[in-house]
Scaffold this motif. Sequence first.
Motif: not given
Length: 352
Positions: A146-147, A152-156, A168-172
């Motif tokens: 998760v972290c 990766e989400l912050q980068r993109d 990303y939402p589905a992956q989380l």
Amino acid sequence: SIFVRALASSNTIRPASATPAKDDPLLDLTIFSPRPTASQQTSSDFKIDDEFRRRDNVVDSPAPTATTIGRRHRPDDTWKNTRRRFLADAGRNLVLLAAVVASGGSTASPANAVESTGNSGGDVVGGGVKVSKRAGGLAQKIRGGVCFKMDELQRDLMQERWDLLGPYPAQLRSYVSVFTTYTDAAFPSDLPSDYGLRVALRYEVGRFFASVERLKRAIAKEDLDEAFTAYADMSLHLDRYLRVGGLYTYYDSVIDNEQFFQEYNDALVYSDPIKDPAEVRDLIVLCKGPDTGKTGIVIGLYPDATNNCVVKLDKYRGMREIRVVPRSWAAKRLGEQDPDDVFLIPRKATKS
């Protein structure tokens, strides 16, 4: 330390001059010396020998031809057995020393109970939290899965790659079962303490995934400010989950860093946070408050009357703490700076 004092108190160490047996597997752990004559042997040598004999209740024996640190002279001893006892005593002393240091000799003690050893009911971590061993490898799935996905989400998101943000939402959301299983496995009993922790952890998980839905809507509208706020809330609730769940890899016992900078006003170099406030994506240093001197990046701004910002501190022991502070505490760093760690994460090659 106990071990160092034991070494320092030994008066039987003499310059090596005798040659050990070639087949001796532990010759480098023994200090060899010729048998001292009566005139060469000091009173302290007699006192040490007498102490060993009196403590072990053995009869007098001929003087040895080799000496070891802390050796007990017994008539039926072999040198190999003597060295084994020395190594065993040294090992116990080192274990005891390590336990003393871990219990109170350092400012940062481990707070990860899931991967440590202890009693069968659970292990005490920083802050007094007990985590059952039944949690197994779920802790690493949260910290490493998760972290890392959040990084990766912050980068993109900060690079405004809207074409990459959709999944990303589905992956989380796929980590729901991991959070649920860890919560129930780490605190399984009906004790009030475990029950209260389960309630607190479930609340943070609920708020985390509510923010994920908020992020999903912001991505659909390509609303950057709303996406930043949603991501900041996600990071904050995940950080609280890690703390309450005993998933931090360390426990910082320093309460307030500001006192260390009172006599060194010029130690920190930064721009005026009032005239030039930090914005999202700015690299900052905290110039006030208990975390003074720590560096990080602004990941979100709260547009309400509090005028607070959310800061993601730089990595320490594999973890990145989240802080909500007044914007006047987060000052832009000056000069050439290395980019935030998330921008160094390589992207996976997309299939064409």
